[in-house]
Design a protein around this motif. Structure first.
Motif, short mmCIF file in Angstrom:
data_model
loop_
_atom_site.label_atom_id
_atom_site.label_comp_id
_atom_site.label_asym_id
_atom_site.label_seq_id
_atom_site.Cartn_x
_atom_site.Cartn_y
_atom_site.Cartn_z
N HIS A 22 0.85 -1.19 0.00
CA HIS A 22 0.00 0.00 0.00
C HIS A 22 0.88 1.24 0.00
O HIS A 22 2.09 1.15 0.25
CB HIS A 22 -0.96 -0.01 1.21
CG HIS A 22 -0.28 -0.07 2.54
ND1 HIS A 22 0.25 1.03 3.16
CD2 HIS A 22 -0.05 -1.12 3.38
CE1 HIS A 22 0.77 0.68 4.32
NE2 HIS A 22 0.61 -0.62 4.48
N ALA A 25 1.73 4.85 4.80
CA ALA A 25 0.74 5.28 5.79
C ALA A 25 1.32 4.95 7.16
O ALA A 25 2.02 3.94 7.32
CB ALA A 25 -0.59 4.57 5.57
N THR A 27 -0.47 5.75 10.53
CA THR A 27 -1.38 5.40 11.62
C THR A 27 -2.21 4.20 11.19
O THR A 27 -2.41 3.96 9.98
CB THR A 27 -2.33 6.56 11.99
OG1 THR A 27 -3.25 6.76 10.91
CG2 THR A 27 -1.55 7.83 12.30
N GLN A 29 -5.38 3.70 11.36
CA GLN A 29 -6.57 4.08 10.61
C GLN A 29 -6.23 4.47 9.17
O GLN A 29 -6.97 4.15 8.24
CB GLN A 29 -7.31 5.23 11.31
CG GLN A 29 -8.00 4.78 12.60
CD GLN A 29 -9.24 3.94 12.35
OE1 GLN A 29 -9.18 2.88 11.73
NE2 GLN A 29 -10.37 4.39 12.84
N GLU A 30 -5.10 5.16 8.96
CA GLU A 30 -4.66 5.50 7.60
C GLU A 30 -4.36 4.24 6.81
O GLU A 30 -4.73 4.12 5.64
CB GLU A 30 -3.38 6.35 7.63
CG GLU A 30 -3.55 7.77 8.06
CD GLU A 30 -2.20 8.49 8.15
OE1 GLU A 30 -1.15 7.83 8.34
OE2 GLU A 30 -2.20 9.72 8.03
N ILE A 31 -3.68 3.29 7.44
CA ILE A 31 -3.34 2.04 6.76
C ILE A 31 -4.60 1.29 6.36
O ILE A 31 -4.71 0.80 5.24
CB ILE A 31 -2.44 1.16 7.66
CG1 ILE A 31 -1.09 1.85 7.89
CG2 ILE A 31 -2.26 -0.23 7.07
CD1 ILE A 31 -0.27 1.26 9.01
N ALA A 33 -7.50 2.55 5.74
CA ALA A 33 -8.15 3.29 4.65
C ALA A 33 -7.45 3.06 3.32
O ALA A 33 -8.12 2.74 2.32
CB ALA A 33 -8.20 4.78 4.98
N VAL A 34 -6.12 3.20 3.27
CA VAL A 34 -5.43 3.05 1.99
C VAL A 34 -5.42 1.60 1.51
O VAL A 34 -5.27 1.34 0.32
CB VAL A 34 -3.98 3.60 1.99
CG1 VAL A 34 -3.97 5.09 2.33
CG2 VAL A 34 -3.06 2.83 2.90
N LYS A 44 -3.43 -3.43 15.25
CA LYS A 44 -2.36 -2.49 15.56
C LYS A 44 -1.71 -2.93 16.87
O LYS A 44 -2.34 -3.56 17.71
CB LYS A 44 -2.86 -1.05 15.65
CG LYS A 44 -3.79 -0.75 16.83
CD LYS A 44 -4.20 0.71 16.82
CE LYS A 44 -5.23 1.01 17.89
NZ LYS A 44 -5.69 2.41 17.83
N SER A 62 -9.42 0.43 14.70
CA SER A 62 -10.49 1.37 15.04
C SER A 62 -10.86 1.35 16.53
O SER A 62 -11.88 1.90 16.92
CB SER A 62 -11.73 1.06 14.19
OG SER A 62 -12.14 -0.28 14.40
N HIS A 129 6.06 0.58 6.64
CA HIS A 129 4.86 1.42 6.56
C HIS A 129 4.22 1.35 5.18
O HIS A 129 3.40 2.18 4.83
CB HIS A 129 5.22 2.87 6.90
CG HIS A 129 5.60 3.05 8.33
ND1 HIS A 129 4.70 2.95 9.36
CD2 HIS A 129 6.81 3.30 8.91
CE1 HIS A 129 5.32 3.14 10.52
NE2 HIS A 129 6.60 3.34 10.27
N THR A 130 4.61 0.33 4.39
CA THR A 130 4.05 0.18 3.04
C THR A 130 3.58 -1.24 2.74
O THR A 130 3.31 -1.56 1.59
CB THR A 130 5.10 0.58 1.97
OG1 THR A 130 6.25 -0.24 2.13
CG2 THR A 130 5.46 2.05 2.08
#
Length: 157
Positions: A22, A25, A27, A29-31, A33-34, A44, A62, A129-130
């Motif tokens: 991805h 990202a 956080t 929540q960002e992860i 979402a993307v 997490k 969440s 982070h990807t």
């Protein structure tokens, strides 16, 4: 790519998993979402300090940790959220904040929020982070042997 340590551990145990790339990202929540993964399904890691020892609290992206409930269930007042400086050097094969929920690979306890046990699959950071890893929750549980507790609640939006 997952860290060599994590990849080897999964492969040696004949675990079926997939990696999901991805855009960067940081956080949970960002992860989610993307990656188009519901926040409830993305695990997490929140580092905690229990009686002077670092441990992992693993919960849905969440959700948030309720430290008071952790104290009650672990039967100690000595539970607090850990600061990044306390653990940033413990995961040399991971980007800071992207550690997978495999505390057993790093010599620490893992506490999993009951909500994560309710789905067939678990998704989590694979040391970057990807990229994420998806695997069956039952395989995760078999490898990590976490203590399942109720210490997390959905974040109010």
């Amino acid at each position: 790519m997952p860290s060599a340590r994590l990849r080897s551990y999964l492969d040696e145990n004949n675990i079926k998993y997939i990696t999901i790339k991805h855009s960067p990202a940081f956080t949970a929540q960002e992860i989610a979402a993307v990656s188009h993964i519901p926040g409830k399904n993305l695990a997490k890691v929140v580092m905690i300090n229990v009686k002077g020892k670092l441990a992992m609290a693993v919960l849905p992206a969440s959700y948030k940790v309720n430290v008071e409930e952790l104290k009650e269930q672990l039967e100690t007042d000595a539970v607090k959220l850990a600061h990044e400086k306390e653990f940033m050097n413990l995961f040399p094969d991971c980007e800071v904040g992207a550690m997978p929920p495999f505390g057993n690979l790093y010599g620490m306890e893992v506490y999993v929020a009951k909500a994560l046990t309710e789905d067939e699959y678990i998704y989590f950071n694979s040391c970057t982070h990807t990229e994420l890893i998806q695997m069956q929750y039952k395989d995760f549980e078999k490898l990590v042997q976490p203590k399942v507790l109720e210490f997390a609640h959905p974040t109010k939006v």
